[in-house]
Motif scaffolding. Structure first.
Motif: not given
Length: 121
Positions: A7-15
């Motif tokens: 669990s814990g995946g998702g979308s994030v911006q670079a950095g």
């Protein structure tokens, strides 16, 4: 029976940062090696970080200094703290456990279902 639930995946911006978790069944407590791998469809699975039962840890060169693998033995849960994420880290991430070896080509790895990490630029 070995069960690994990520669990814990998702979308994030670079950095940005994400923390993946892998809840492992009691059966894995005696396993020699646990780790994180990643794979893009159509490409070979790539190892990211491994942790031996002795506590020894290794990272692939592509994530060294940015990712941290750890384990809560009381909860039998493996973590992957990912920082300074890059678009090329976008992948499906899999937790894995092996009773006797950390060898990448061992046929004894058990796998979770994976969790998607997407890093946008």
């Amino acid at each position: 029976q070995v069960q690994l639930v990520e669990s814990g995946g998702g979308s994030v911006q670079a950095g940005g940062s994400l923390r993946l978790s892998c809840a492992a069944s009691e059966y894995t407590r005696g396993h020699w090696c646990m780790g994180w791998f990643r794979q893009t469809p159509g490409k070979e699975r790539e190892w990211v970080a491994i942790r031996k039962r002795s506590g020894k840890i290794e990272y692939s060169d592509s994530v060294k200094g940015r990712f941290t693998i750890s384990k809560d033995n009381a909860k039998n849960t493996l973590y992957l703290q990912m920082s300074s994420l890059k678009p090329e880290d976008t992948n499906m991430y899999y937790c894995a456990s092996n009773p006797s070896t950390c060898d990448w080509d061992s046929g004894s790895w058990s796998w979770g279902q994976g969790t998607q990490v997407t890093v946008s630029s």
